[in-house]
Scaffold this motif. Structure first.
Motif, PDB file in Angstrom:
ATOM      1  N   LEU A 151       0.821  -1.223   0.000  1.00  0.00           N
ATOM      2  CA  LEU A 151       0.000   0.000   0.000  1.00  0.00           C
ATOM      3  C   LEU A 151       0.847   1.262   0.000  1.00  0.00           C
ATOM      4  CD1 LEU A 151      -2.907  -0.682   2.516  1.00  0.00           C
ATOM      5  CD2 LEU A 151      -3.025  -0.574   0.029  1.00  0.00           C
ATOM      6  N   SER A 152       2.001   1.191   0.613  1.00  0.00           N
ATOM      7  CA  SER A 152       2.876   2.352   0.706  1.00  0.00           C
ATOM      8  C   SER A 152       3.591   2.645  -0.600  1.00  0.00           C
ATOM      9  CB  SER A 152       3.925   2.109   1.792  1.00  0.00           C
ATOM     10  OG  SER A 152       4.742   1.013   1.415  1.00  0.00           O
ATOM     11  N   GLY A 153       3.526   1.696  -1.547  1.00  0.00           N
ATOM     12  CA  GLY A 153       4.308   1.811  -2.770  1.00  0.00           C
ATOM     13  C   GLY A 153       5.631   1.079  -2.695  1.00  0.00           C
ATOM     14  N   ARG A 154       5.954   0.534  -1.523  1.00  0.00           N
ATOM     15  CA  ARG A 154       7.188  -0.231  -1.394  1.00  0.00           C
ATOM     16  C   ARG A 154       7.097  -1.527  -2.201  1.00  0.00           C
ATOM     17  NH1 ARG A 154       6.678   1.483   4.139  1.00  0.00           N
ATOM     18  NH2 ARG A 154       5.546  -0.451   4.576  1.00  0.00           N
ATOM     19  N   PRO A 155       8.221  -1.988  -2.739  1.00  0.00           N
ATOM     20  CA  PRO A 155       8.203  -3.247  -3.499  1.00  0.00           C
ATOM     21  C   PRO A 155       7.775  -4.417  -2.625  1.00  0.00           C
ATOM     22  CG  PRO A 155      10.263  -2.049  -3.855  1.00  0.00           C
ATOM     23  CD  PRO A 155       9.554  -1.357  -2.726  1.00  0.00           C
ATOM     24  N   LEU A 156       7.117  -5.381  -3.239  1.00  0.00           N
ATOM     25  CA  LEU A 156       6.775  -6.614  -2.545  1.00  0.00           C
ATOM     26  C   LEU A 156       8.040  -7.440  -2.333  1.00  0.00           C
ATOM     27  CD1 LEU A 156       3.602  -7.587  -4.610  1.00  0.00           C
ATOM     28  CD2 LEU A 156       3.633  -6.629  -2.288  1.00  0.00           C
ATOM     29  N   ARG A 157       8.144  -8.064  -1.168  1.00  0.00           N
ATOM     30  CA  ARG A 157       9.252  -8.952  -0.856  1.00  0.00           C
ATOM     31  C   ARG A 157       8.680 -10.280  -0.359  1.00  0.00           C
ATOM     32  NH1 ARG A 157      11.472  -6.020  -3.662  1.00  0.00           N
ATOM     33  NH2 ARG A 157      13.232  -4.624  -3.256  1.00  0.00           N
ATOM     34  N   PHE A 158       9.316 -11.369  -0.757  1.00  0.00           N
ATOM     35  CA  PHE A 158       8.768 -12.690  -0.458  1.00  0.00           C
ATOM     36  C   PHE A 158       9.774 -13.567   0.279  1.00  0.00           C
ATOM     37  CE2 PHE A 158       6.292 -11.020  -3.956  1.00  0.00           C
ATOM     38  CZ  PHE A 158       4.999 -11.287  -3.548  1.00  0.00           C
ATOM     39  N   ASN A 159       9.251 -14.674   0.789  1.00  0.00           N
ATOM     40  CA  ASN A 159      10.001 -15.579   1.662  1.00  0.00           C
ATOM     41  C   ASN A 159      10.569 -14.812   2.854  1.00  0.00           C
ATOM     42  OD1 ASN A 159      10.944 -18.054   2.557  1.00  0.00           O
ATOM     43  ND2 ASN A 159      12.885 -17.883   1.467  1.00  0.00           N
ATOM     44  N   THR A 160       9.693 -14.040   3.488  1.00  0.00           N
ATOM     45  CA  THR A 160      10.053 -13.297   4.693  1.00  0.00           C
ATOM     46  C   THR A 160       9.635 -14.080   5.929  1.00  0.00           C
ATOM     47  OG1 THR A 160       7.943 -12.111   4.814  1.00  0.00           O
ATOM     48  CG2 THR A 160       9.691 -11.135   3.443  1.00  0.00           C
ATOM     49  N   ALA A 161      10.132 -13.682   7.069  1.00  0.00           N
ATOM     50  CA  ALA A 161       9.804 -14.379   8.310  1.00  0.00           C
ATOM     51  C   ALA A 161       8.316 -14.281   8.639  1.00  0.00           C
ATOM     52  CB  ALA A 161      10.641 -13.821   9.459  1.00  0.00           C
ATOM     53  N   ARG A 162       7.695 -13.120   8.380  1.00  0.00           N
ATOM     54  CA  ARG A 162       6.261 -12.931   8.664  1.00  0.00           C
ATOM     55  C   ARG A 162       5.375 -13.614   7.641  1.00  0.00           C
ATOM     56  NH1 ARG A 162       4.870  -7.499   7.771  1.00  0.00           N
ATOM     57  NH2 ARG A 162       2.901  -7.812   8.864  1.00  0.00           N
ATOM     58  N   ALA A 163       5.883 -13.759   6.424  1.00  0.00           N
ATOM     59  CA  ALA A 163       5.098 -14.280   5.297  1.00  0.00           C
ATOM     60  C   ALA A 163       3.877 -13.416   5.013  1.00  0.00           C
ATOM     61  CB  ALA A 163       4.673 -15.734   5.525  1.00  0.00           C
ATOM     62  N   LEU A 164       3.988 -12.124   5.324  1.00  0.00           N
ATOM     63  CA  LEU A 164       2.896 -11.174   5.114  1.00  0.00           C
ATOM     64  C   LEU A 164       3.418  -9.948   4.380  1.00  0.00           C
ATOM     65  CD1 LEU A 164       1.030 -11.121   8.544  1.00  0.00           C
ATOM     66  CD2 LEU A 164      -0.021 -11.670   6.349  1.00  0.00           C
ATOM     67  N   CYS A 165       2.575  -9.394   3.508  1.00  0.00           N
ATOM     68  CA  CYS A 165       2.857  -8.117   2.863  1.00  0.00           C
ATOM     69  C   CYS A 165       1.869  -7.092   3.398  1.00  0.00           C
ATOM     70  CB  CYS A 165       2.729  -8.237   1.349  1.00  0.00           C
ATOM     71  SG  CYS A 165       3.908  -9.394   0.603  1.00  0.00           S
ATOM     72  N   ASP A 166       2.307  -5.845   3.512  1.00  0.00           N
ATOM     73  CA  ASP A 166       1.481  -4.793   4.102  1.00  0.00           C
ATOM     74  C   ASP A 166       0.544  -4.200   3.054  1.00  0.00           C
ATOM     75  OD1 ASP A 166       2.559  -5.085   6.647  1.00  0.00           O
ATOM     76  OD2 ASP A 166       4.236  -3.753   6.191  1.00  0.00           O
ATOM     77  N   GLY A 167      -0.489  -4.972   2.738  1.00  0.00           N
ATOM     78  CA  GLY A 167      -1.458  -4.544   1.744  1.00  0.00           C
ATOM     79  C   GLY A 167      -0.951  -4.750   0.331  1.00  0.00           C
ATOM     80  N   LEU A 168      -1.764  -4.329  -0.630  1.00  0.00           N
ATOM     81  CA  LEU A 168      -1.451  -4.646  -2.023  1.00  0.00           C
ATOM     82  C   LEU A 168      -2.126  -3.651  -2.954  1.00  0.00           C
ATOM     83  CD1 LEU A 168      -0.224  -6.863  -3.952  1.00  0.00           C
ATOM     84  CD2 LEU A 168      -2.499  -7.893  -3.936  1.00  0.00           C
ATOM     85  N   VAL A 169      -1.344  -3.134  -3.917  1.00  0.00           N
ATOM     86  CA  VAL A 169      -1.876  -2.313  -5.009  1.00  0.00           C
ATOM     87  C   VAL A 169      -1.292  -2.873  -6.301  1.00  0.00           C
ATOM     88  CG1 VAL A 169      -2.088  -0.009  -6.013  1.00  0.00           C
ATOM     89  CG2 VAL A 169      -1.944  -0.270  -3.525  1.00  0.00           C
ATOM     90  N   VAL A 170      -2.160  -3.301  -7.201  1.00  0.00           N
ATOM     91  CA  VAL A 170      -1.735  -3.859  -8.495  1.00  0.00           C
ATOM     92  C   VAL A 170      -2.507  -3.143  -9.591  1.00  0.00           C
ATOM     93  CG1 VAL A 170      -1.585  -5.911  -9.940  1.00  0.00           C
ATOM     94  CG2 VAL A 170      -1.243  -6.101  -7.468  1.00  0.00           C
ATOM     95  N   ALA A 171      -1.772  -2.511 -10.504  1.00  0.00           N
ATOM     96  CA  ALA A 171      -2.409  -1.749 -11.583  1.00  0.00           C
ATOM     97  C   ALA A 171      -1.354  -1.382 -12.620  1.00  0.00           C
ATOM     98  CB  ALA A 171      -3.070  -0.483 -11.029  1.00  0.00           C
ATOM     99  N   PRO A 172      -1.774  -1.010 -13.825  1.00  0.00           N
ATOM    100  CA  PRO A 172      -0.826  -0.435 -14.783  1.00  0.00           C
ATOM    101  C   PRO A 172      -0.194   0.831 -14.197  1.00  0.00           C
ATOM    102  CG  PRO A 172      -2.870  -1.051 -15.868  1.00  0.00           C
ATOM    103  CD  PRO A 172      -3.121  -1.156 -14.400  1.00  0.00           C
ATOM    104  N   PRO A 173       0.977   1.241 -14.689  1.00  0.00           N
ATOM    105  CA  PRO A 173       1.743   2.314 -14.031  1.00  0.00           C
ATOM    106  C   PRO A 173       0.983   3.608 -13.775  1.00  0.00           C
ATOM    107  CG  PRO A 173       3.117   1.187 -15.633  1.00  0.00           C
ATOM    108  CD  PRO A 173       1.732   0.620 -15.799  1.00  0.00           C
ATOM    109  N   GLY A 174       0.233   4.105 -14.764  1.00  0.00           N
ATOM    110  CA  GLY A 174      -0.458   5.372 -14.573  1.00  0.00           C
ATOM    111  C   GLY A 174      -1.491   5.315 -13.469  1.00  0.00           C
ATOM    112  N   LEU A 175      -2.310   4.292 -13.478  1.00  0.00           N
ATOM    113  CA  LEU A 175      -3.330   4.130 -12.445  1.00  0.00           C
ATOM    114  C   LEU A 175      -2.688   3.810 -11.103  1.00  0.00           C
ATOM    115  CD1 LEU A 175      -6.215   3.902 -11.456  1.00  0.00           C
ATOM    116  CD2 LEU A 175      -6.319   1.589 -12.422  1.00  0.00           C
ATOM    117  N   HIS A 176      -1.635   3.029 -11.113  1.00  0.00           N
ATOM    118  CA  HIS A 176      -0.956   2.703  -9.865  1.00  0.00           C
ATOM    119  C   HIS A 176      -0.467   3.973  -9.170  1.00  0.00           C
ATOM    120  CE1 HIS A 176       2.301   1.266  -7.223  1.00  0.00           C
ATOM    121  NE2 HIS A 176       1.628   0.125  -7.168  1.00  0.00           N
ATOM    122  N   ARG A 177       0.112   4.901  -9.921  1.00  0.00           N
ATOM    123  CA  ARG A 177       0.576   6.162  -9.332  1.00  0.00           C
ATOM    124  C   ARG A 177      -0.581   6.933  -8.710  1.00  0.00           C
ATOM    125  NH1 ARG A 177       3.995   6.090 -13.955  1.00  0.00           N
ATOM    126  NH2 ARG A 177       2.472   7.311 -15.163  1.00  0.00           N
TER     127      ARG A 177
END
Length: 261
Positions: free
Chosen positions: A223-249
């Motif tokens: 949600l913050s715009g930070r890249p997704l990272r996987f195989n983490t200790a929490r196995a959780l991502c802080d929300g999710l935004v998926v869209a083409p670049p213009g809409l994502h911005r």
């Protein structure tokens, strides 16, 4: 390496579909997990057992992270790790609906390098690896960019609570699908403009779909715009935004402090 891993995941996903369909609409045994984690069925466990047997035999040095397996801390030290949801959309599966999927991915380091999302009841197979295009049943996909106002967004009702937005909630057209992995693929396919989750997302729900969306031309971030990272200790991502670049911005700019926390 990614392509051969992709072949392995594709074969395994199709086998998973054959197993799941043996239980589908046949009243499989099901029960609620502890801590409000949702339902699980004998079909979920049968698919998980098959996938673990096949995939770990093929890649014994890979780590393992599955919704239906006990977590193994050793995965954090593995160069590669399987990340999967045996049946994504278990409630839909148990209701006899066809919008459930098998979500299979491989992480190399903290990035996804191979991914398959398979919907056996619909005959749909989405796939991608980190060096090639995103494909649906063998054909490339193109997402559909849009302005935020009027965009077709796959998300739950809570995501449109004003607490998550700066100023007025944008007038998007909200829709929903039971499998989070499938939602990301539908954005990659151009059937919808974006997918949004203001709740924390389990890695197994989004690992495969995020790579497929990215290789189609979308951005997939927290949600913050930070890249997704996987195989983490929490196995959780802080929300999710998926869209083409213009809409994502536009979405990242519109999400407020609660959405970017």
């Amino acid at each position: 390496m990614p392509a051969s891993d992709l072949d392995l995941l594709t074969d395994a996903a199709r086998e998973a579909g054959e197993i799941a369909l043996r239980f589908w609409r046949k009243d499989p045994q099901a029960w609620e997990k502890s801590d409000g984690a949702g339902p699980v069925s004998e079909a979920d466990l049968a698919v998980n057992a098959h996938l673990e047997q096949v995939l770990r035999a093929a890649r014994p040095h890979y780590g393992w992270l599955s919704e239906e397996s006990a977590d193994e801390p050793a995965r954090l030290d593995a160069e590669h790790c399987f990340i999967l949801d045996p049946i994504d959309g278990t409630r839909a599966f148990l209701a006899g609906q066809d919008g459930f999927s098998h979500s299979l991915a491989i992480a190399t380091g903290n990035r996804i390098t191979a991914a398959v999302v398979h919907l056996p009841a619909r005959g749909l197979t989405y796939l991608a690896h980190s060096e090639g295009p995103a494909l649906l049943n063998g054909k490339p996909m193109t997402p559909a960019d849009s302005a935020l106002d009027g965009a077709r967004v796959l998300t739950g009702k809570p995501s449109l609570d004003p607490v998550f937005w700066r100023g007025v909630v944008p007038p998007v057209r909200r829709e929903f699908r039971p499998s989070l992995a499938w939602r990301l693929c539908l954005v990659a396919q151009g059937q919808f403009n974006a997918a949004l989750s203001t709740r924390a997302a389990w890695e197994w729900d989004i690992a495969a779909g995020s790579l497929i969306a990215e290789r189609a031309g979308c951005l997939a971030t927290e949600l913050s715009g930070r890249p997704l990272r996987f195989n983490t200790a929490r196995a959780l991502c802080d929300g999710l935004v998926v869209a083409p670049p213009g809409l994502h911005r536009q979405m990242i700019a519109g999400l407020g402090p609660a959405g970017s926390a």
